[in-house]
Design an enzyme around this catalytic site. Structure first.
Site, short mmCIF file in Angstrom:
data_model
loop_
_atom_site.label_atom_id
_atom_site.label_comp_id
_atom_site.label_asym_id
_atom_site.label_seq_id
_atom_site.Cartn_x
_atom_site.Cartn_y
_atom_site.Cartn_z
N LYS A 53 0.84 -1.21 0.00
CA LYS A 53 0.00 0.00 0.00
C LYS A 53 0.87 1.26 0.00
O LYS A 53 0.60 2.22 -0.71
CB LYS A 53 -0.94 -0.02 1.22
CG LYS A 53 -2.03 -1.08 1.09
CD LYS A 53 -2.78 -1.31 2.39
CE LYS A 53 -3.73 -2.50 2.23
NZ LYS A 53 -4.40 -2.87 3.49
N GLN A 97 -4.21 -1.38 9.77
CA GLN A 97 -4.16 -2.71 9.16
C GLN A 97 -4.77 -3.76 10.11
O GLN A 97 -4.40 -3.81 11.29
CB GLN A 97 -2.71 -3.06 8.81
CG GLN A 97 -2.54 -4.38 8.08
CD GLN A 97 -3.16 -4.37 6.69
OE1 GLN A 97 -3.09 -3.40 5.94
NE2 GLN A 97 -3.83 -5.47 6.33
N ASP A 120 -10.88 3.08 4.55
CA ASP A 120 -11.18 1.65 4.49
C ASP A 120 -12.70 1.41 4.46
O ASP A 120 -13.14 0.31 4.14
CB ASP A 120 -10.58 0.93 5.72
CG ASP A 120 -9.36 0.10 5.36
OD1 ASP A 120 -9.21 -0.23 4.16
OD2 ASP A 120 -8.57 -0.22 6.26
#
Ligand code: NAD
Length: 288
Positions: A53, A97, A120
């Protein structure tokens, strides 16, 4: 001929456009978009995802700020970092994460993120906006990536029987809502579903997101179906999906490979969500 849904190639095109957009903002004198990436612990798969990412951000000109906390980080420490990042004007998106270590309540962390920085798309406000079919929210990256991939190849999901295998909070569940938004008829299957094959055989669009390698065999798929494999598992040092590709591909109208299908599209969707957050933050801070 089966169409291969090439997530890498589509991502390259989309990322080139993202880069152009970012550079045009920078040329006009604006700061670069910023994504804060938070990793707690050293889970090897998470380390790989986080690095991918960050590399992808760099390539398109998005700044990434990396926060690597130890495995035994107390929940309070992570929550105070999120509070700082919510206030940090260089940061448009915050990505924590997953999975998190067991001492940390995942929902508490997700709820602590400012919804306008929740790239997200897991915050309850953004999930609610997905249910409400509102463009105001952020759509979780994997479902959004799949949507973009299908659109790129002109695959219209409206009216299709869409079977989603896997009801996880990151992929299956939000994807089924997005498919409903796109006017497909979704069925969601999970580990307790009886006679999975009965469902999958009805699928015009079959998406598998379980992480069970080899779950979807050739005899479970309808002739001419579109098959999207979200699964990522490591078997004997190789990355494999949920779908037995060699059995399923000959029956499918279109199929994603693993790797090189949904994975890159997920990262591309993250970049797009970050750009969307950035554009909104700019327009809310620029005074006429
Ligand atoms: P999860 O553990 O949250 O959910 C898994 C789901 O699969 C559950 O709903 C469970 O009931 C279902 N399931 C498990 N075994 C099953 C079986 N035998 N039959 C039917 N259903 C079964 O997982 P997740 O976070 O949603 O991730 C799923 C997979 O997708 C993993 O392999 C993950 O690595 C992968 N993933 C890939 C990407 C990508 O970009 N390609 C992104 C996120 C997750």
């Amino acid at each position: 001929m089966t169409l291969l849904l090439d997530g890498r190639a589509v991502s390259e095109k989309l990322r080139a456009r993202i880069k152009e957009k970012v550079e045009s903002f920078v040329r006009k004198g604006f700061r670069r978009p910023g994504l804060a990436v938070v990793l707690v612990g050293d889970d090897p798969a998470s380390v790989v995802y986080v690095n991918n990412k960050r590399k992808a951000c760099k390539k398109v000109g998005i700044e990434s700020f990396f926060y690597h906390l130890p495995q035994d980080t107390p929940e309070g420490r992570l929550l105070s970092l999120i509070d700082e990042l919510n206030k940090d004007e260089r940061v448009d998106g915050i990505l924590v994460q997953l999975p998190l270590p067991e001492q940390i309540d995942r929902l508490k962390v997700i709820e602590a993120i400012d919804p306008s920085k929740d790239v997200d798309g897991f915050h309850p406000q953004n999930m609610g906006l997905l249910v409400a079919q509102s463009e105001k929210g952020f759509i979780p990256c994997t479902p959004l990536g799949i949507d973009l991939l299908l659109r790129h190849y002109g695959i219209e999901v409206k009216g299709l029987n869409a079977v989603v295998v896997g009801a996880g909070f990151i992929v299956g569940r939000p994807l089924s809502l997005l498919l409903l938004w796109r006017n497909a008829t979704p069925t969601v299957c999970h580990v307790y579903t009886k006679n999975l094959k009965e469902h999958t055989l009805k699928a015009d669009l079959l998406v598998s997101a379980t992480g069970v390698p080899g779950l979807i065999r050739g005899d479970m798929v309808k002739e001419g179906a579109v098959v999207v494999d979200v699964g990522i598992s490591r078997v004997g040092g190789k990355i494999v999906g949920d779908v037995v590709f060699d059995e399923v591909a000959p029956k499918a109208r279109a199929i994603t490979p693993v790797p090189g299908g949904v994975g890159p599209m997920t990262v591309t969707a993250l970049l797009l969500n970050t750009l969307k957050a950035y554009e909104r933050h700019l327009s809310s801070t620029i005074k006429p």
